[in-house]
Write a protein that holds these residues in place. Structure first.
Motif, PDB file in Angstrom:
ATOM      1  N   ARG A 224       0.773  -1.253  -0.484  1.00 55.71           N
ATOM      2  CA  ARG A 224       0.095  -0.311   0.268  1.00 55.71           C
ATOM      3  C   ARG A 224       0.556   1.698   0.250  1.00 55.71           C
ATOM      4  O   ARG A 224       2.135   1.250   0.560  1.00 55.71           O
TER       5      ARG A 224
ATOM      6  N   SER B 285     -11.187  10.754  -4.326  1.00 58.35           N
ATOM      7  CA  SER B 285     -10.943   9.987  -3.960  1.00 58.35           C
ATOM      8  C   SER B 285     -10.033   8.410  -3.507  1.00 58.35           C
ATOM      9  O   SER B 285      -9.508   8.921  -2.590  1.00 58.35           O
ATOM     10  N   ILE B 286      -9.280   8.472  -4.872  1.00 58.90           N
ATOM     11  CA  ILE B 286      -8.320   7.627  -4.843  1.00 58.90           C
ATOM     12  C   ILE B 286      -7.292   7.958  -5.086  1.00 58.90           C
ATOM     13  O   ILE B 286      -6.356   7.280  -4.684  1.00 58.90           O
TER      14      ILE B 286
ATOM     15  N   ARG C 265      -6.818   9.695  -2.055  1.00 58.45           N
ATOM     16  CA  ARG C 265      -6.152   9.517  -0.673  1.00 58.45           C
ATOM     17  C   ARG C 265      -5.634   8.197  -0.537  1.00 58.45           C
ATOM     18  O   ARG C 265      -5.388   8.159   0.644  1.00 58.45           O
ATOM     19  N   LYS C 266      -5.822   7.370  -1.718  1.00 60.40           N
ATOM     20  CA  LYS C 266      -4.959   5.843  -0.940  1.00 60.40           C
ATOM     21  C   LYS C 266      -4.147   5.703  -2.041  1.00 60.40           C
ATOM     22  O   LYS C 266      -2.902   4.960  -1.932  1.00 60.40           O
TER      23      LYS C 266
ATOM     24  N   TYR D  29      -8.945  -1.087  -7.412  1.00 59.74           N
ATOM     25  CA  TYR D  29      -8.132  -1.361  -6.634  1.00 59.74           C
ATOM     26  C   TYR D  29      -6.787  -0.586  -7.017  1.00 59.74           C
ATOM     27  O   TYR D  29      -5.415  -0.756  -8.225  1.00 59.74           O
TER      28      TYR D  29
ATOM     29  N   GLN E  16      -4.152   0.488  -6.276  1.00 60.48           N
ATOM     30  CA  GLN E  16      -2.791   0.842  -5.927  1.00 60.48           C
ATOM     31  C   GLN E  16      -1.810  -0.154  -7.012  1.00 60.48           C
ATOM     32  O   GLN E  16      -0.347   0.164  -7.320  1.00 60.48           O
TER      33      GLN E  16
ATOM     34  N   SER F 159      -0.103   6.698   3.546  1.00 60.71           N
ATOM     35  CA  SER F 159      -0.885   7.718   3.779  1.00 60.71           C
ATOM     36  C   SER F 159      -0.751   9.226   3.921  1.00 60.71           C
ATOM     37  O   SER F 159      -0.836   9.799   3.762  1.00 60.71           O
TER      38      SER F 159
END
Length: 419
Positions: free
Chosen positions: A41, A71-72, A74-75, A108, A110, A44
């Motif tokens: 991951r 939103s994406i 933030r990942k 997904y 990532q 953050s």
């Protein structure tokens, strides 16, 4: 726990699943072993520059809506297009359409920071070497993109075969259960349990994320079987997301713990039947500690709600029990003290407490105050549900854009946007 279950009602269509041990035994022809690995991951802690570039790239390259791109971001976050561009080019070279790629990135994200040459490419080539057609490959990876986050050809192979068989199951009435040699250990339990959920009719959109995740419900053997029996007996529909929510709660909490939580609610004026009814609507209702429950009721009582009003509010909006004291105070004080809606209006429409203060409650409230001050909607407040329980467009059409005075419309829009 059993005082709660006694109030559950079995669904007629679930009667055939009463003998769940048979299902579990039937779905476990397992032999080989392999290890699972966690998906890397991104940190953050990403800079604003990276977030901004990521959003722009996702919007420009994939045509994603800005909110989704935010939103994406933030990942995952990146400051140049080198790596994500190589990932997208790799997927396109294997026949993935732009629509499929957008779906993969959404589910997904990532994958955008994975190594296309050393990690993703070899995995896709391995799946093709096993005889996967281009259409099968793109359909399966699009359905469960997290499969590319797994390590080891043996691991990926097992997941791929299981997903492929599941998809074929829905497309062919002549499907017969394949007797794969599934791995032993944690994966043995995981695939067996996911198979049982599939037999119960759980849809792919709920089933596949469980397959490649580390979520609690699909681990264990005896505990899974015991918890699944209880959730089925409670009458939850296995095709719904609430079924999984209930399974998570029942599997994570002991009978004694759940019984204690039920007793805590009883001391607050709920009978067991009421607790059961609320649990059926929102299973996470039973995850809060007794301390949290007591703290929440003290907050509501301190704001002028009676115990009966609090009880009614929670029955209608069980999520209210999980709101922070600060949130409840801010929203109640604005709506009741500043806007002058009565508490009973909130009790009748408690979902309003769950809306965003900044994006909905304050902007709409300020527009209504302006209209009242100008004498345009009378001296009485309109129904609180008419103001808040509608889309932004409906609200604007109802209270702003309907006016013929263009200057007034401009003024009201400024108030709405500035709040």
């Amino acid at each position: 726990m059993y005082s709660l279950i006694r109030h559950g009602r079995r669904l007629v269509e679930l009667q055939k699943w009463r003998h769940l041990p048979f299902l579990v035994q039937k779905a476990s022809p397992l032999s080989n072993s392999f290890s699972s690995a966690t998906v890397a991951r991104s940190s953050s802690r990403v800079g604003r520059k990276g977030n901004n570039f990521t959003v722009s790239y996702l919007v420009d390259s994939l045509g994603l809506p800005k909110k989704l791109a935010e939103s994406i971001s933030r990942k995952v976050s990146f400051e140049d297009k080198g790596n994500p561009e190589s990932v997208l080019n790799l997927l396109r070279s294997h026949g993935f359409t732009d629509s499929q790629i957008s779906s993969i990135v959404t589910d997904y994200p990532q994958l955008l920071i994975a190594d296309a040459e050393k990690s993703l490419g070899p995995k896709l080539q391995f799946l093709q070497s096993r005889g996967a057609s281009s259409s099968e490959l793109t359909e399966i990876v699009s359905s469960v993109p997290g499969i590319l986050g797994k390590r080891g050809h043996k691991t990926i192979s097992v997941y791929y075969d299981f997903i492929k068989d599941t998809l074929l199951h829905d497309k062919s009435s002549k499907y017969e259960k394949s007797c794969h040699s599934f791995p032993q250990g944690n994966l043995e339990n995981k695939i067996r349990n996911v198979t049982v959920l599939r037999e119960l009719g759980m849809p792919h959109k709920l089933l596949f994320p469980l397959l490649i995740s580390c979520d609690v419900p699909v681990f264990g053997k005896e505990k899974f079987e015991e918890s699944l029996k209880k959730v089925v007996d409670m009458g939850f529909d296995p095709t719904s997301a609430k079924f999984l929510e209930a399974l998570r709660v029942v599997q994570r909490l002991s009978d004694k713990t759940i019984e204690e939580k039920v007793n805590a609610y009883e001391r607050l004026g709920f009978d067991v039947g009421n607790v059961w009814a609320v649990f059926k609507r929102w299973p996470n209702f039973l995850t809060h500690s007794e301390k949290k429950i007591l703290s929440t009721i003290e907050t509501f009582l301190g704001l002028g709600f009676t115990r009966d009003e609090f009880s009614m509010l929670v029955k209608r909006f069980p999520q209210g029990i999980g709101l922070s004291a600060e949130t409840v105070k801010k929203k109640t004080e604005f709506l009741v003290k500043k806007m002058n809606w009565p508490i009973k209006a909130l009790v009748s429409n408690p979902a309003i407490l769950g809306y965003s203060m900044e994006k909905r409650t304050v902007p709409r409230g300020n527009v209504i105050k302006a209209l009242i001050s100008k004498g345009l909607i009378g001296s009485e407040l309109p129904s609180i549900s008419h103001v808040f329980i509608c889309t932004n467009q409906v609200f604007l059409n109802r209270y702003v854009k309907k006016h013929e005075d263009k200057q007034l419309v401009t003024e009201l829009m400024a108030i709405y946007r500035a709040s």
